[in-house]
Design a protein around this motif. Structure first.
Motif, mmCIF file in Angstrom:
data_model
loop_
_atom_site.group_PDB
_atom_site.id
_atom_site.type_symbol
_atom_site.label_atom_id
_atom_site.label_comp_id
_atom_site.label_asym_id
_atom_site.label_seq_id
_atom_site.Cartn_x
_atom_site.Cartn_y
_atom_site.Cartn_z
ATOM 1 N N MET A 95 0.861 -1.193 0.000
ATOM 2 C CA MET A 95 0.000 0.000 0.000
ATOM 3 C C MET A 95 0.893 1.237 0.000
ATOM 4 N N SER A 96 0.491 2.237 -0.771
ATOM 5 C CA SER A 96 1.318 3.439 -0.797
ATOM 6 C C SER A 96 0.472 4.652 -0.415
ATOM 7 N N PHE A 97 1.146 5.739 -0.064
ATOM 8 C CA PHE A 97 0.434 6.955 0.335
ATOM 9 C C PHE A 97 -0.401 7.515 -0.824
ATOM 10 N N ASP A 98 0.031 7.216 -2.067
ATOM 11 C CA ASP A 98 -0.646 7.787 -3.235
ATOM 12 C C ASP A 98 -2.139 7.451 -3.275
ATOM 13 N N THR A 99 -2.492 6.316 -2.668
ATOM 14 C CA THR A 99 -3.877 5.844 -2.791
ATOM 15 C C THR A 99 -4.812 6.476 -1.754
ATOM 16 N N LEU A 100 -4.269 7.287 -0.864
ATOM 17 C CA LEU A 100 -5.087 7.777 0.251
ATOM 18 C C LEU A 100 -5.834 9.064 -0.050
ATOM 19 N N GLY A 101 -5.574 9.664 -1.204
ATOM 20 C CA GLY A 101 -6.305 10.886 -1.550
ATOM 21 C C GLY A 101 -5.646 12.155 -1.043
ATOM 22 N N LEU A 102 -4.334 12.102 -0.814
ATOM 23 C CA LEU A 102 -3.633 13.279 -0.288
ATOM 24 C C LEU A 102 -3.110 14.169 -1.412
ATOM 25 N N HIS A 103 -2.973 15.447 -1.104
ATOM 26 C CA HIS A 103 -2.477 16.439 -2.058
ATOM 27 C C HIS A 103 -0.995 16.172 -2.374
ATOM 28 N N ASP A 104 -0.599 16.522 -3.589
ATOM 29 C CA ASP A 104 0.785 16.287 -4.020
ATOM 30 C C ASP A 104 1.808 16.909 -3.076
ATOM 31 N N SER A 105 1.484 18.086 -2.541
ATOM 32 C CA SER A 105 2.476 18.744 -1.691
ATOM 33 C C SER A 105 2.703 17.948 -0.397
ATOM 34 N N LEU A 106 1.685 17.230 0.034
ATOM 35 C CA LEU A 106 1.848 16.398 1.232
ATOM 36 C C LEU A 106 2.603 15.111 0.881
ATOM 37 N N LEU A 107 2.282 14.568 -0.293
ATOM 38 C CA LEU A 107 2.996 13.352 -0.727
ATOM 39 C C LEU A 107 4.486 13.642 -0.873
ATOM 40 N N LYS A 108 4.770 14.828 -1.367
ATOM 41 C CA LYS A 108 6.170 15.217 -1.541
ATOM 42 C C LYS A 108 6.868 15.296 -0.174
ATOM 43 N N ALA A 109 6.189 15.913 0.784
ATOM 44 C CA ALA A 109 6.779 16.035 2.123
ATOM 45 C C ALA A 109 6.982 14.655 2.753
ATOM 46 N N LEU A 110 6.015 13.746 2.539
ATOM 47 C CA LEU A 110 6.144 12.395 3.104
ATOM 48 C C LEU A 110 7.332 11.671 2.491
ATOM 49 N N ALA A 111 7.469 11.825 1.180
ATOM 50 C CA ALA A 111 8.588 11.171 0.503
ATOM 51 C C ALA A 111 9.910 11.734 1.031
ATOM 52 N N GLU A 112 9.949 13.033 1.242
ATOM 53 C CA GLU A 112 11.181 13.644 1.760
ATOM 54 C C GLU A 112 11.470 13.190 3.186
ATOM 55 N N THR A 113 10.413 12.924 3.941
ATOM 56 C CA THR A 113 10.599 12.433 5.307
ATOM 57 C C THR A 113 11.121 10.994 5.293
ATOM 58 N N GLY A 114 10.933 10.324 4.171
ATOM 59 C CA GLY A 114 11.459 8.965 4.052
ATOM 60 C C GLY A 114 10.409 7.900 4.298
ATOM 61 N N TYR A 115 9.153 8.300 4.405
ATOM 62 C CA TYR A 115 8.111 7.294 4.606
ATOM 63 C C TYR A 115 7.738 6.711 3.247
ATOM 64 N N THR A 116 7.710 5.393 3.172
ATOM 65 C CA THR A 116 7.376 4.759 1.903
ATOM 66 C C THR A 116 5.933 4.282 1.870
ATOM 67 N N GLU A 117 5.422 3.890 3.020
ATOM 68 C CA GLU A 117 4.031 3.424 3.027
ATOM 69 C C GLU A 117 3.359 3.808 4.341
ATOM 70 N N PRO A 118 2.029 3.954 4.293
ATOM 71 C CA PRO A 118 1.321 4.341 5.510
ATOM 72 C C PRO A 118 1.321 3.219 6.542
ATOM 73 N N THR A 119 1.293 3.590 7.798
ATOM 74 C CA THR A 119 1.106 2.580 8.844
ATOM 75 C C THR A 119 -0.375 2.177 8.828
ATOM 76 N N THR A 120 -0.701 1.158 9.591
ATOM 77 C CA THR A 120 -2.077 0.658 9.579
ATOM 78 C C THR A 120 -3.071 1.745 9.957
ATOM 79 N N VAL A 121 -2.771 2.477 11.003
ATOM 80 C CA VAL A 121 -3.743 3.494 11.428
ATOM 81 C C VAL A 121 -3.855 4.589 10.374
ATOM 82 N N GLN A 122 -2.755 4.905 9.723
ATOM 83 C CA GLN A 122 -2.803 5.918 8.664
ATOM 84 C C GLN A 122 -3.656 5.428 7.494
ATOM 85 N N ALA A 123 -3.439 4.174 7.108
ATOM 86 C CA ALA A 123 -4.178 3.635 5.963
ATOM 87 C C ALA A 123 -5.685 3.652 6.226
#
Ligand code: AMP
Length: 450
Positions: free
Chosen positions: A1-29
């Motif tokens: 599962m990736s963050f892309d599928t959660l409906g988040l804005h590109d600017s947030l996806l970019k920040a997550l990628a920069e933080t080094g997160y590759t996939e959401p945790t269970t609670v995030q998903a």
């Protein structure tokens, strides 16, 4: 599962990628899409599960939606704008903010937290995930610090306010904190806030926010007063409970042995299986072939052992399970599918000889021991190439599996002794009776309630 599928804005996806997160945790998903849908939520999730991002990201989506409806003027950053009191954006519903002087200053998002430390962590997470949200305005209001800077921040305009209830009540009493623009109210660690006596302040604060707000409540439990508070504050809430994989294993001690290769793995397995404390053990393999091979090998060594996997006819599987129950067998070598639901209280050990394909299966596996009030030991034997799965399991369960060694059988590779860096802050504590210190398991270590 990736963050892309959660409906988040590109600017947030970019920040997550920069933080080094590759996939959401269970609670995030689970919580992010639910929060984005706009309804109220009751979320049971422990500290360290990644819950902060699960409310900060939907909160930032509201800020972004407001920016899209009414962009900040000019290319300059928000702090460079000369008139900081000027209403910066319309409401998320597109309507104008109220026109009274100073109105429009109040936050859209209000996060209540029990402690100053947690407020700071939430503020840092908000700044980090919101680093590409232009002119993001975040303030913290906590006790034990001078009022001056807080008063300045409260003059606004503000996007996100993170507060401890006591100090926020002070500012409300003096008319400095305006909460009539709040669209989303988050109660983080609600059970701790109630333990600290904040029930009335919380009710008072919630009453000062619009009744149309969205409310998201996080708590390790929703029993007793917390459940009642949820009943008061939430409208037809959706319940999200991810505490079960993280907290249901108080009777199971977990250990991780790093192994150099298969010979080393076999040597450690042999050592463990000869321990007198092993009443009965289930040894998990990744494949049916390995299960048969390992059962033969252990039988050759004189163990009472059988294999169990989906390739065997049902009659044989039933006989094997019967043999386990009546203790003719001391060791069962099994694959995931075959071992689901085995409930034999005398299983004292689960040994992961081959790692599972899915992190959920780890939880099912270790749940074969520590049953009926007994304690159990779950040992994972991992080669270096398994470190990715070990990492995923730890994130899923929000527990670090403590690394262990056996004298004379230590791994040769020094690096392997400490294990991989699972992205967990130091101070995380294991679950299990011997490793527990009474706190909640988690990635992070926070002060526990008294
Ligand atoms: P929390 O439960 O919100 O306190 O988060 C615990 C830790 O997990 C924090 O250090 C976060 O930075 C980290 N974290 C949160 N989400 C993720 C993710 N999707 N992947 C990896 N680490 C994460």
């Amino acid at each position: 599962m990736s963050f892309d599928t959660l409906g988040l804005h590109d600017s947030l996806l970019k920040a997550l990628a920069e933080t080094g997160y590759t996939e959401p945790t269970t609670v995030q998903a689970q919580a992010i899409p639910a929060a984005l849908a706009g309804g109220d939520l009751m979320v049971s999730s422990s500290t360290g599960s990644g819950k902060t991002a699960s409310f900060v990201l939907p909160a930032l989506m509201r800020v972004l939606a407001a920016r899209a409806a009414a962009p900040l003027p000019g290319p300059q950053s928000d702090s460079a704008r000369p008139d900081r009191r000027r209403p910066a954006h319309g409401r998320g519903d597109g309507g104008p903010r109220a026109g009274a002087p100073g109105a429009g200053a109040g936050p859209r998002i209000l996060v209540l937290v029990p402690t100053r430390e947690l407020a700071i962590q939430v503020a840092q997470a908000t700044a980090s995930y919101g680093r590409h949200v232009r002119g993001l305005r975040v303030a913290t209001i906590v006790g034990g610090v001078p009022y001056g800077a807080q008063l300045q921040a409260l003059r606004g305009p503000l996007d996100v306010l993170i507060a401890t209830p006591g100090r926020l009540i002070d500012h409300m009493a003096s008319g400095r904190a305006r909460l009539d623009q709040v669209e989303l109210l988050v109660l983080d660690e609600a059970d701790r806030m109630l333990d600290m006596g904040f029930i009335e302040p919380i009710q008072h604060i919630a009453a000062a926010t619009p009744a149309t707000r969205q409310t998201v409540m996080f708590s390790a439990t929703f029993a007793g007063f917390v459940g009642r508070l949820a009943g008061d504050l939430l409208k037809s809430p959706q319940r999200i409970d991810v505490a079960s994989h993280t907290e249901a294993h108080a009777d199971i001690e977990q250990r991780l042995h790093w192994v150099d290769d298969r010979d080393h793995k076999n040597a450690i397995l042999d050592h463990i299986l000869t321990e007198r404390s092993v009443e009965q053990a289930v040894v998990f393999t990744s494949t049916q072939r390995d299960a048969d091979w390992l059962a033969d090998r252990l039988a050759d060594m004189g163990h009472h052992v059988a294999s169990l996997h989906g390739g065997h006819p049902q009659g044989r599987r039933n006989r094997v399970l019967q043999g386990l129950r009546n203790r003719q067998l001391r060791i069962l070598v099994a694959t995931d599918v075959a071992a689901r639901g085995i409930d034999v209280p005398t299983i004292s050990h689960v040994i992961n000889y081959g790692l599972p394909m899915k992190e959920e299966d780890y939880v099912h596996r270790i749940g074969r021991t520590g049953r009926a009030g007994r304690s159990g030991l779950a040992v994972t034997l991992a080669e270096r190439r398994d470190s990715g799965m070990v990492h995923r399991i730890q994130r899923y369960t929000t527990q670090r599996i403590p690394a262990a060694t056996i004298a004379g059988l230590e791994p040769k590779v020094a690096e392997a002794r400490t294990g991989p860096r699972p992205g967990i802050r130091p101070g995380a504590r294991p679950g299990g009776p011997r490793g527990r210190t009474g706190g909640r398991p988690g990635f992070g270590h926070r002060p526990q309630r008294p």
